[in-house]
Design an enzyme around this catalytic site. Structure first.
Site, PDB file in Angstrom:
ATOM      1  NE  ARG A 133      -3.538  -0.605   2.824  1.00 40.37           N
ATOM      2  CZ  ARG A 133      -4.076  -0.555   4.033  1.00 40.37           C
ATOM      3  NH1 ARG A 133      -3.601  -1.322   4.997  1.00 40.37           N
ATOM      4  NH2 ARG A 133      -5.053   0.256   4.287  1.00 40.37           N
ATOM      5  CD  GLN A 139      -0.738   5.502  -2.180  1.00 39.49           C
ATOM      6  OE1 GLN A 139      -1.482   5.909  -1.322  1.00 39.49           O
ATOM      7  NE2 GLN A 139       0.258   4.673  -1.930  1.00 39.49           N
ATOM      8  CG  ASP A 142      -4.903   1.000  -0.122  1.00 40.09           C
ATOM      9  OD1 ASP A 142      -5.448  -0.056   0.286  1.00 40.09           O
ATOM     10  OD2 ASP A 142      -4.176   1.700   0.589  1.00 40.09           O
ATOM     11  CB  SER A 145      -7.052   2.668   1.962  1.00 41.76           C
ATOM     12  OG  SER A 145      -5.821   2.468   2.604  1.00 41.76           O
ATOM     13  CE1 TYR A 239      -1.727  -3.056   7.218  1.00 39.25           C
ATOM     14  CE2 TYR A 239       0.313  -3.505   6.045  1.00 39.25           C
ATOM     15  CZ  TYR A 239      -1.045  -3.245   6.034  1.00 39.25           C
ATOM     16  OH  TYR A 239      -1.713  -3.179   4.848  1.00 39.25           O
TER      17      TYR A 239
HETATM   18  P1  NAD Z   1      -5.158  -2.106  10.295  1.00 40.72           P
HETATM   19  O1  NAD Z   1      -6.552  -2.216   9.744  1.00 40.72           O
HETATM   20  O2  NAD Z   1      -4.207  -3.214  10.057  1.00 40.72           O
HETATM   21  O3  NAD Z   1      -5.252  -1.841  11.879  1.00 40.72           O
HETATM   22  C1  NAD Z   1      -5.990  -0.751  12.394  1.00 40.72           C
HETATM   23  C2  NAD Z   1      -5.220  -0.044  13.469  1.00 40.72           C
HETATM   24  O4  NAD Z   1      -5.196  -0.842  14.645  1.00 40.72           O
HETATM   25  C3  NAD Z   1      -3.753   0.244  13.124  1.00 40.72           C
HETATM   26  O5  NAD Z   1      -3.508   1.619  13.251  1.00 40.72           O
HETATM   27  C4  NAD Z   1      -2.977  -0.574  14.146  1.00 40.72           C
HETATM   28  O6  NAD Z   1      -1.766   0.067  14.532  1.00 40.72           O
HETATM   29  C5  NAD Z   1      -3.965  -0.655  15.278  1.00 40.72           C
HETATM   30  N1  NAD Z   1      -3.701  -1.745  16.232  1.00 40.72           N
HETATM   31  C6  NAD Z   1      -3.339  -3.021  15.990  1.00 40.72           C
HETATM   32  N2  NAD Z   1      -3.193  -3.711  17.140  1.00 40.72           N
HETATM   33  C7  NAD Z   1      -3.473  -2.835  18.155  1.00 40.72           C
HETATM   34  C8  NAD Z   1      -3.508  -2.944  19.554  1.00 40.72           C
HETATM   35  N3  NAD Z   1      -3.199  -4.072  20.204  1.00 40.72           N
HETATM   36  N4  NAD Z   1      -3.844  -1.836  20.265  1.00 40.72           N
HETATM   37  C9  NAD Z   1      -4.149  -0.674  19.645  1.00 40.72           C
HETATM   38  N5  NAD Z   1      -4.124  -0.503  18.309  1.00 40.72           N
HETATM   39  C10 NAD Z   1      -3.805  -1.582  17.572  1.00 40.72           C
HETATM   40  O7  NAD Z   1      -4.476  -0.752   9.842  1.00 40.72           O
HETATM   41  P2  NAD Z   1      -4.686   0.076   8.509  1.00 40.72           P
HETATM   42  O8  NAD Z   1      -5.793   1.034   8.673  1.00 40.72           O
HETATM   43  O9  NAD Z   1      -4.737  -0.878   7.384  1.00 40.72           O
HETATM   44  O10 NAD Z   1      -3.351   0.928   8.473  1.00 40.72           O
HETATM   45  C11 NAD Z   1      -2.123   0.312   8.758  1.00 40.72           C
HETATM   46  C12 NAD Z   1      -0.992   1.230   8.422  1.00 40.72           C
HETATM   47  O11 NAD Z   1      -0.866   1.359   7.044  1.00 40.72           O
HETATM   48  C13 NAD Z   1      -1.116   2.623   8.985  1.00 40.72           C
HETATM   49  O12 NAD Z   1       0.169   2.993   9.389  1.00 40.72           O
HETATM   50  C14 NAD Z   1      -1.548   3.427   7.814  1.00 40.72           C
HETATM   51  O13 NAD Z   1      -1.189   4.790   7.923  1.00 40.72           O
HETATM   52  C15 NAD Z   1      -0.760   2.727   6.743  1.00 40.72           C
HETATM   53  N6  NAD Z   1      -1.324   2.968   5.428  1.00 40.72           N
HETATM   54  C16 NAD Z   1      -0.540   3.592   4.535  1.00 40.72           C
HETATM   55  C17 NAD Z   1      -1.034   3.845   3.274  1.00 40.72           C
HETATM   56  C18 NAD Z   1      -0.201   4.537   2.281  1.00 40.72           C
HETATM   57  O14 NAD Z   1       0.957   4.748   2.509  1.00 40.72           O
HETATM   58  N7  NAD Z   1      -0.766   4.938   1.186  1.00 40.72           N
HETATM   59  C19 NAD Z   1      -2.309   3.434   2.929  1.00 40.72           C
HETATM   60  C20 NAD Z   1      -3.070   2.753   3.874  1.00 40.72           C
HETATM   61  C21 NAD Z   1      -2.560   2.532   5.131  1.00 40.72           C
END
Ligand code: NAD
Length: 381
Positions: A133, A139, A142, A145, A239
């Site tokens: 991602r 992007q 995704d 997202s 993650y």
């Molecule tokens: P996800 O759905 O995997 O998890 C949701 C959230 O839960 C995450 O922020 C994670 O840190 C949190 N989490 C997991 N275990 C936990 C715990 N025990 N206690 C508290 N919180 C906990 O996450 P996501 O929404 O898919 O995003 C993951 C990462 O990917 C983020 O850093 C996001 O910014 C990044 N991301 C980047 C892009 C990009 O660069 N374009 C796009 C999408 C997501």
């Protein structure tokens, strides 16, 4: 990309979703029109769009053909789906056919036998949940997202709907209502969207995450950040990692006291390919005020973030706390979720078609990441 005049026109199809309660569709009419204009033939399984309020007639007007499953499986070069098709449908895919969807490509063991079987027969399975991602060109593809964003938005609406008081502060002739207090556990894509939506509804919002980077993202949205003893829960690729049992026990104990202070708790914590961590124990739920609402976005067959949450059900505890198992909220907003998903899937589709032919280059890091091979050799495995 345009299909070459002299080459066979590629047939792009979308299946009707078969998972219980799933209302989304992988191709919406707007995207069908674009694909047809690019020279593809588009074929929809009859009734595929019904749950997202797109009738077969609308697809026909957009330039698609509509037919039964047998025709789709027989004629399609590329099949788009939202969720992993049933084992029976996967078993009928042909060598060389491409399937694009949220196929749960990180599943292990018995959970991926049907995928391994299809991959072993030369079906080319591209799983959008394995997308790298952070790659700029990924992007537009995704889907995790786009769907998490819908889920987060909807979670705040579901919470407000179940809450028997105002979200915003209300100053009226009949007195003043204090704003609802909302805690969002897990501040990834869904969590940040839930924070933004709850704030727009006027609630007082606090966010929390194990990743240190989340603090700035939460506070930049105008929400408070819940500080606990520092656990660094960073895993790879942005993650979270699964916490050790000791860390998880300590985390739950600290969260327990904090959670009881809130009216609404929205949980979104996931660990890719893993069991969602329990962040809210049964004792914590029992200690919450009557009328409190918990919305568990991680609720599913593997468990959830809230003890006792049941997928797709609302459980009201004897203490008057509503626990809402909300693992598939995108399906509850099927038209909007499908539109975004369809654009994501079409972006991957057009990236693998050159001059009217499908080219999957394993040397391309994006293709290598999403392509599920037999023996589970895909992505970061
Ligand atoms: P996800 O759905 O995997 O998890 C949701 C959230 O839960 C995450 O922020 C994670 O840190 C949190 N989490 C997991 N275990 C936990 C715990 N025990 N206690 C508290 N919180 C906990 O996450 P996501 O929404 O898919 O995003 C993951 C990462 O990917 C983020 O850093 C996001 O910014 C990044 N991301 C980047 C892009 C990009 O660069 N374009 C796009 C999408 C997501």
């Amino acid at each position: 990309m345009t299909a070459r005049e002299d080459a066979k026109v590629l047939v792009i199809a979308a299946l009707a979703e078969r998972a219980p309660g799933e209302r989304r569709v992988a191709l919406v009419p707007e995207v069908v029109e674009k694909l047809v204009a690019q020279g593809f033939e588009v074929l929809l399984e009859a009734g595929a769009g019904d749950g997202a309020l797109f009738s077969d007639d609308v697809y026909l007007r957009a330039g698609a053909k509509v037919g039964p499953l047998d025709e789709v499986l027989e004629r399609a070069d590329v099949i788009l789906a939202v969720r992993r098709p049933t084992a029976a449908v996967l078993a009928r895919l042909r060598t060389g056919q491409v399937l694009i969807g949220l196929l749960d490509g990180r599943a292990k063991g018995a959970g991926r036998l049907d995928l391994d079987d299809a991959a072993g027969r030369g079906v080319r399975l591209l799983s959008l949940d394995l997308l790298p991602r952070t790659l700029p060109r990924a992007q537009t593809m995704d889907a995790l997202s786009s769907q998490a964003s819908v889920a987060g938005y909807r979670a705040a609406i579901v919470a407000a709907d179940a809450f028997a008081r105002y979200f915003p502060m209300m100053i009226t002739a009949a007195g003043t209502a204090r704003p609802a207090t909302v805690l969002v556990l897990g501040a990834g894509v869904a969590g940040l969207q839930a924070i933004g939506t709850a704030r727009r509804l006027g609630a007082q919002v606090t966010g929390y995450d194990v990743r240190a980077a989340a603090r700035d993202e939460v506070t930049s949205m105008g929400a408070a950040f819940l500080t606990t003893s520092s656990v660094s829960g960073e895993g790879g690729g942005g993650y979270a990692r699964a916490l050790t049992e000791d860390e998880a026990v300590a985390q739950r104990a600290e969260l327990d006291a904090a959670i009881r202070r809130f009216d609404i708790v929205i949980t979104t914590a996931q660990v890719p390919g893993g069991i969602p961590p329990v962040l809210v124990t049964a004792a914590t739920v029992a200690g919450m005020k009557p009328g409190s609402v918990l919305v568990d976005l991680a609720s599913g067959p593997l468990g959830g973030n809230v003890a006792g949450s049941v997928p797709d059900e609302t459980v009201v505890t004897p203490g008057g706390v509503s626990v809402i198992g909300a693992g598939n909220l995108p399906s509850a907003m099927a038209t909007g979720a499908s539109s975004a998903y369809s654009r994501n899937a079409a972006a991957l589709l057009t990236a693998i078609v050159t001059d009217g032919e499908i080219t999957l280059d394993p040397a391309d890091e994006l293709v290598a990441a999403v392509w599920i091979r037999a023996e589970g050799a895909s992505g970061d495995e």
